[in-house]
Design a protein around this motif. Sequence first.
Motif, PDB file in Angstrom:
ATOM      1  N   ALA A 178       0.840  -1.194   0.000  1.00  0.00           N
ATOM      2  CA  ALA A 178       0.000   0.000   0.000  1.00  0.00           C
ATOM      3  C   ALA A 178       0.876   1.244   0.000  1.00  0.00           C
ATOM      4  O   ALA A 178       2.034   1.219   0.423  1.00  0.00           O
ATOM      5  CB  ALA A 178      -0.924   0.001   1.227  1.00  0.00           C
ATOM      6  N   LEU A 179       0.293   2.338  -0.479  1.00  0.00           N
ATOM      7  CA  LEU A 179       0.953   3.637  -0.480  1.00  0.00           C
ATOM      8  C   LEU A 179       0.511   4.434   0.738  1.00  0.00           C
ATOM      9  O   LEU A 179      -0.687   4.523   1.032  1.00  0.00           O
ATOM     10  CB  LEU A 179       0.628   4.409  -1.758  1.00  0.00           C
ATOM     11  N   PHE A 180       1.470   4.998   1.446  1.00  0.00           N
ATOM     12  CA  PHE A 180       1.211   5.870   2.582  1.00  0.00           C
ATOM     13  C   PHE A 180       1.941   7.193   2.354  1.00  0.00           C
ATOM     14  O   PHE A 180       2.655   7.369   1.362  1.00  0.00           O
ATOM     15  CB  PHE A 180       1.702   5.222   3.888  1.00  0.00           C
ATOM     16  N   THR A 181       1.754   8.099   3.291  1.00  0.00           N
ATOM     17  CA  THR A 181       2.461   9.378   3.262  1.00  0.00           C
ATOM     18  C   THR A 181       3.409   9.429   4.450  1.00  0.00           C
ATOM     19  O   THR A 181       3.042   9.060   5.566  1.00  0.00           O
ATOM     20  CB  THR A 181       1.479  10.562   3.336  1.00  0.00           C
ATOM     21  N   LEU A 182       4.644   9.876   4.208  1.00  0.00           N
ATOM     22  CA  LEU A 182       5.631  10.017   5.269  1.00  0.00           C
ATOM     23  C   LEU A 182       6.464  11.249   4.978  1.00  0.00           C
ATOM     24  O   LEU A 182       7.112  11.339   3.928  1.00  0.00           O
ATOM     25  CB  LEU A 182       6.525   8.772   5.349  1.00  0.00           C
ATOM     26  N   ASN A 183       6.400  12.211   5.908  1.00  0.00           N
ATOM     27  CA  ASN A 183       7.128  13.479   5.746  1.00  0.00           C
ATOM     28  C   ASN A 183       6.769  14.183   4.445  1.00  0.00           C
ATOM     29  O   ASN A 183       7.614  14.748   3.749  1.00  0.00           O
ATOM     30  CB  ASN A 183       8.641  13.252   5.813  1.00  0.00           C
ATOM     31  N   GLY A 184       5.503  14.094   4.082  1.00  0.00           N
ATOM     32  CA  GLY A 184       5.027  14.803   2.904  1.00  0.00           C
ATOM     33  C   GLY A 184       5.248  14.101   1.581  1.00  0.00           C
ATOM     34  O   GLY A 184       4.881  14.633   0.531  1.00  0.00           O
ATOM     35  N   THR A 185       5.846  12.905   1.590  1.00  0.00           N
ATOM     36  CA  THR A 185       6.098  12.167   0.346  1.00  0.00           C
ATOM     37  C   THR A 185       5.403  10.814   0.397  1.00  0.00           C
ATOM     38  O   THR A 185       5.184  10.252   1.476  1.00  0.00           O
ATOM     39  CB  THR A 185       7.604  11.959   0.117  1.00  0.00           C
ATOM     40  N   ALA A 186       5.075  10.288  -0.772  1.00  0.00           N
ATOM     41  CA  ALA A 186       4.425   8.983  -0.854  1.00  0.00           C
ATOM     42  C   ALA A 186       5.466   7.873  -0.707  1.00  0.00           C
ATOM     43  O   ALA A 186       6.530   7.926  -1.326  1.00  0.00           O
ATOM     44  CB  ALA A 186       3.696   8.835  -2.185  1.00  0.00           C
TER      45      ALA A 186
END
Length: 675
Positions: free
Chosen positions: A495-503
């Motif tokens: 799955a794709l998540f967001t971390l520190n503003g990036t995917a």
Amino acid sequence: MLRCRGASLFKALAILCSALLVFWQDLEVVANDAFNSEVMNYVLVIPFFMAYALYRKRRMLQAVAPLENPKAIREAETIAGAFLLLTAFVLYWQGSYTFYPVEYHLVSMPVFLAGAVLLVYNWQTLRQLLFPLAMLLLLEPFPLEVANMVGFQLSVLSSTAAYGLLKSFNLPVTLDTSQTPIITVQTVQGAQVPLAVDVACSGLYSLTGFVVFAAFAAFVMRGAAWKRAALFSAGFPAIYGLNVLRIAGIVWIARGWGEGAAMQAFHLMGGSVLIFVATLLLLTLGDRVGKLRIFSSGPKQEPCALCNESLVRGESFCPYCGKFLGHRKLKATWQGAARAFGVVAIALLVIPIQMPPFALAKGTASVDLGDFSAAELKNQLLPNLPGWDLEFLYRDRDVEYWAKWDAALVYYYRKRGPEELQPIVFVLIQVEKGRHTWEASLYQWPAQHGYPTATMLVERDVNVMDNPQIAGRFLVFKRLGSTVTEAVVYWFEKALFTLNGTAVSRYVSISLDAYPGALASAGAISGPDDFDGAQAMLLPMARAIAEHWEPLKTWTLVNFSLGQWAGYALALTTAPCAAAAALLFLRTREERRGKARLFQRLDEEDKELLAAMAPTPKDLQTGMSIEAIHYTNTGRETEPRKLVEKLEEAEKVGLVARKVVGMEDEPYLVWKRDF
């Protein structure tokens, strides 16, 4: 016809790019596992070993890659290459229908490469590449079921051997092998310290990595093939004996300094240390006992009288002394280019129906792994099931810390109803960079850190979802020291998540965890041993959760049919290969009989020359050595150019064939009787 260097480079790139197009997703999974798992760290050295193997074989590859075989052999190479490619794709799709897609895909990769090499080059090139291709089979460790079964037997043998060694020194130890082998030692202070010898302690995981190093050591050593095979075989009892000494040493440390010092010694004398010591021991045995060498020590062959003449004629080998004169830059053929383009085209055709190792989910892109509330996300991560209440339980930050996971979340479904005793199913959601299985938690990690594991009652694959295909695992087990039975259905997604503003892309392990005893008390299943009932209850919930995660890619009818019927297709692909091999054998045998009759019609001088060639030569049978044997047999000398001309005439009628062989990775041209 020989080809130019540019054409050879184009062919190699065509094969490499085709393999990357088909298997890049699986290689990405392996790379993640190698960087995030101690058990898989050995994988990081495999590319370097393969690169060195190719470097060692560079001269042989330069010599055999441009060769063109006779038409009959080339037809057999084409048929075998095509069916190897087909077999690789069938294995690939078959694996996508199981819980172990990466493992199946990695097994199919060397098969795919072997087929591509046969199509683009020839069987001589494939023979030189067998070792690098075999190294690809070691990109994945033993399957967990095999590891558990074999590892338990090894742990019993290792603990028994270590116990016998310790008793011979009169140490106060006892051994219990009723379940997980446990050696209990009495410390000098009088305390009893139990030390479990589980799967990891058995040396199995060290053995997995050691196979890579032992195979490489046997490959780089120069000498007789049987000596190198014996050296490779000797490595297994060596590392097993070292593991027994390790266990005995840890128990001895526990005897003098207690359990804490023993655990520190356990980590200090881990699998990497065992592999290093065993490999060093193997190289020493090969050098001192087997008289094997790593570097070539033979004198460089000087050019003969015909070498310069062969160079002027543009030949790669001297037909008299057999010396390799170098890769010749000759015109490429359209047929060779077409074969290379064909392999690339096949890979491109596979991409539209390519199946990822794990289902891709799109419903989590808005979740920020750096800042989220697990309680507020419960309805985004999990569906509301009719008749069930969904609640957030806790977030296990301790597990996140030591396992280096992004999230370890625990929710639960409770059956809605007036009764106080209602079925409860826990849902565990783990977001991580690599893959962490329940089997790893139950077998590998606890054993590596000296903790008790579990007794498995049921292990089997289950089908969580049909389109796209999502395979899961159903486990039933009891943790050691507990009487409570636990049932789990789990699977992986990406799955794709967001971390520190990036995917960012992450693996997600979703597990449904229930206790059959509690389910039976609540009336959800017929009894605490009704494991099939527990599976039947958990699977619909798993399917609803998988659908809630919105798989990004669905399977086409072609994908689904290939995955479902690939096992039957695999059996069908072997039949044409076997038939082609049988026809080629019968055809070759009949041709050899005709050549034997032709030999009888030759004059005596030609017969004497061919008689100097042994049917199954043990040494290099160059034109020079044939002339020496002919002189010994007849007492007559033969001028080198005249001898080569007679051999070439015999080659035209099929009585003699040229063959490229290697001596310490240096190619030579030899002559072989073909009747």
